[in-house]
Scaffold this motif. Sequence first.
Motif, PDB file in Angstrom:
ATOM      1  N   LYS A  98       0.830  -1.197   0.000  1.00  0.00           N
ATOM      2  CA  LYS A  98       0.000   0.000   0.000  1.00  0.00           C
ATOM      3  C   LYS A  98       0.864   1.246   0.000  1.00  0.00           C
ATOM      4  O   LYS A  98       0.570   2.228  -0.655  1.00  0.00           O
ATOM      5  CB  LYS A  98      -0.914  -0.007   1.231  1.00  0.00           C
ATOM      6  CG  LYS A  98      -1.963  -1.102   1.205  1.00  0.00           C
ATOM      7  CD  LYS A  98      -2.840  -1.041   2.441  1.00  0.00           C
ATOM      8  CE  LYS A  98      -3.889  -2.145   2.421  1.00  0.00           C
ATOM      9  NZ  LYS A  98      -4.729  -2.110   3.635  1.00  0.00           N
ATOM     10  N   GLU A  99       1.955   1.198   0.754  1.00  0.00           N
ATOM     11  CA  GLU A  99       2.830   2.364   0.818  1.00  0.00           C
ATOM     12  C   GLU A  99       3.470   2.617  -0.534  1.00  0.00           C
ATOM     13  O   GLU A  99       3.567   3.746  -1.000  1.00  0.00           O
ATOM     14  CB  GLU A  99       3.908   2.140   1.885  1.00  0.00           C
ATOM     15  CG  GLU A  99       4.841   3.332   2.071  1.00  0.00           C
ATOM     16  CD  GLU A  99       5.777   3.115   3.238  1.00  0.00           C
ATOM     17  OE1 GLU A  99       6.983   2.912   2.987  1.00  0.00           O
ATOM     18  OE2 GLU A  99       5.319   3.135   4.372  1.00  0.00           O
ATOM     19  N   ALA A 100       3.904   1.534  -1.206  1.00  0.00           N
ATOM     20  CA  ALA A 100       4.541   1.691  -2.512  1.00  0.00           C
ATOM     21  C   ALA A 100       3.554   2.224  -3.536  1.00  0.00           C
ATOM     22  O   ALA A 100       3.889   3.075  -4.358  1.00  0.00           O
ATOM     23  CB  ALA A 100       5.106   0.345  -2.974  1.00  0.00           C
ATOM     24  N   ASP A 101       2.304   1.727  -3.481  1.00  0.00           N
ATOM     25  CA  ASP A 101       1.304   2.199  -4.429  1.00  0.00           C
ATOM     26  C   ASP A 101       1.019   3.678  -4.253  1.00  0.00           C
ATOM     27  O   ASP A 101       0.641   4.366  -5.197  1.00  0.00           O
ATOM     28  CB  ASP A 101      -0.003   1.418  -4.249  1.00  0.00           C
ATOM     29  CG  ASP A 101       0.141  -0.024  -4.719  1.00  0.00           C
ATOM     30  OD1 ASP A 101       1.096  -0.298  -5.472  1.00  0.00           O
ATOM     31  OD2 ASP A 101      -0.685  -0.865  -4.314  1.00  0.00           O
ATOM     32  N   GLY A 102       1.195   4.193  -3.035  1.00  0.00           N
ATOM     33  CA  GLY A 102       0.853   5.577  -2.773  1.00  0.00           C
ATOM     34  C   GLY A 102       2.013   6.543  -2.837  1.00  0.00           C
ATOM     35  O   GLY A 102       1.846   7.723  -2.552  1.00  0.00           O
ATOM     36  N   LEU A 103       3.205   6.058  -3.237  1.00  0.00           N
ATOM     37  CA  LEU A 103       4.366   6.945  -3.214  1.00  0.00           C
ATOM     38  C   LEU A 103       4.209   8.113  -4.167  1.00  0.00           C
ATOM     39  O   LEU A 103       4.656   9.217  -3.876  1.00  0.00           O
ATOM     40  CB  LEU A 103       5.632   6.159  -3.572  1.00  0.00           C
ATOM     41  CG  LEU A 103       6.218   5.300  -2.447  1.00  0.00           C
ATOM     42  CD1 LEU A 103       7.453   4.561  -2.950  1.00  0.00           C
ATOM     43  CD2 LEU A 103       6.569   6.142  -1.232  1.00  0.00           C
ATOM     44  N   ASP A 104       3.588   7.893  -5.345  1.00  0.00           N
ATOM     45  CA  ASP A 104       3.471   8.958  -6.333  1.00  0.00           C
ATOM     46  C   ASP A 104       2.418   9.984  -5.948  1.00  0.00           C
ATOM     47  O   ASP A 104       2.403  11.085  -6.491  1.00  0.00           O
ATOM     48  CB  ASP A 104       3.119   8.376  -7.706  1.00  0.00           C
ATOM     49  CG  ASP A 104       4.294   7.639  -8.309  1.00  0.00           C
ATOM     50  OD1 ASP A 104       5.424   7.903  -7.862  1.00  0.00           O
ATOM     51  OD2 ASP A 104       4.085   6.814  -9.208  1.00  0.00           O
ATOM     52  N   ILE A 105       1.510   9.654  -5.035  1.00  0.00           N
ATOM     53  CA  ILE A 105       0.414  10.552  -4.706  1.00  0.00           C
ATOM     54  C   ILE A 105       0.905  11.838  -4.052  1.00  0.00           C
ATOM     55  O   ILE A 105       0.579  12.929  -4.520  1.00  0.00           O
ATOM     56  CB  ILE A 105      -0.640   9.835  -3.847  1.00  0.00           C
ATOM     57  CG1 ILE A 105      -1.303   8.736  -4.673  1.00  0.00           C
ATOM     58  CG2 ILE A 105      -1.681  10.817  -3.332  1.00  0.00           C
ATOM     59  CD1 ILE A 105      -2.308   7.911  -3.906  1.00  0.00           C
ATOM     60  N   PRO A 106       1.718  11.767  -2.962  1.00  0.00           N
ATOM     61  CA  PRO A 106       2.161  13.032  -2.372  1.00  0.00           C
ATOM     62  C   PRO A 106       3.033  13.850  -3.302  1.00  0.00           C
ATOM     63  O   PRO A 106       3.021  15.080  -3.242  1.00  0.00           O
ATOM     64  CB  PRO A 106       2.929  12.582  -1.127  1.00  0.00           C
ATOM     65  CG  PRO A 106       3.226  11.149  -1.329  1.00  0.00           C
ATOM     66  CD  PRO A 106       2.143  10.613  -2.188  1.00  0.00           C
ATOM     67  N   ILE A 107       3.800  13.184  -4.192  1.00  0.00           N
ATOM     68  CA  ILE A 107       4.622  13.925  -5.152  1.00  0.00           C
ATOM     69  C   ILE A 107       3.728  14.722  -6.094  1.00  0.00           C
ATOM     70  O   ILE A 107       3.943  15.915  -6.319  1.00  0.00           O
ATOM     71  CB  ILE A 107       5.511  12.962  -5.953  1.00  0.00           C
ATOM     72  CG1 ILE A 107       6.484  12.228  -5.026  1.00  0.00           C
ATOM     73  CG2 ILE A 107       6.273  13.718  -7.037  1.00  0.00           C
ATOM     74  CD1 ILE A 107       7.322  11.206  -5.728  1.00  0.00           C
TER      75      ILE A 107
END
Length: 227
Positions: A98-107
């Motif tokens: 889940k953390e890896a899938d969401g890495l691009d979101i805050p960027i």
Amino acid sequence: MSGIAHADPTIDGSNPRYFDRSLQEIRASLDEAEAERFNEAIEALLMRRSQQGMTIVEISELSDDELEAMATEARRSLHGLRGPEVLELAGELPEKSKEADGLDIPIAQEMLDRFVIESAEYQLIEDDSLNAAPVITLRVTNNTGEPVARAHFRGVLQSPGRSVPWVDEMFYYTISGGIEPGETLEWNLAPDSTGPWGNPSIGDDASLSIEVLRLDDPSGSMLWERP
């Protein structure tokens, strides 16, 4: 020899070589499933403690020496922990997938926020034929570090005391000549007067809010998009 207790191995954060060796010793003391979970926990803890609350964009702007200092501090923060203690901390962290899938979101969110809407105004302007023409005036600054050729927005036009907006609509603007990094431009956009923007009932007290949804580069490819 009987009577001698062997303590569980602990993390040695004094230097990178000892750190890696101590991790290997801890992995060897765990079963296969625990060792895999231990690896994931170490990776997540190092990332979290090295970032120190900074955004990924801020970290990308640091020097090599600053990055190394952050990594050293992260290793030292784990010094003395045993394998079970690391696994216990892992229970407080999001799953790796889940953390890896969401890495691009805050960027993406941060970069879109750097495309700053300095001001946004809406007017209904009467022309010579006494018809009202809607005009959206936007003043924007591009702090993303990349040239932008097209911007996609969500515009909400609402009057105080009204629960339903006059307009809640997505639109895009193709920027003639683009907007370069650090550049500030002002645009007068002309929505379709037969659509909701041209509603003659819209009062003078209506205020316009603009959200940046997506930015495209000069080739037409997407730079960032809000999830």
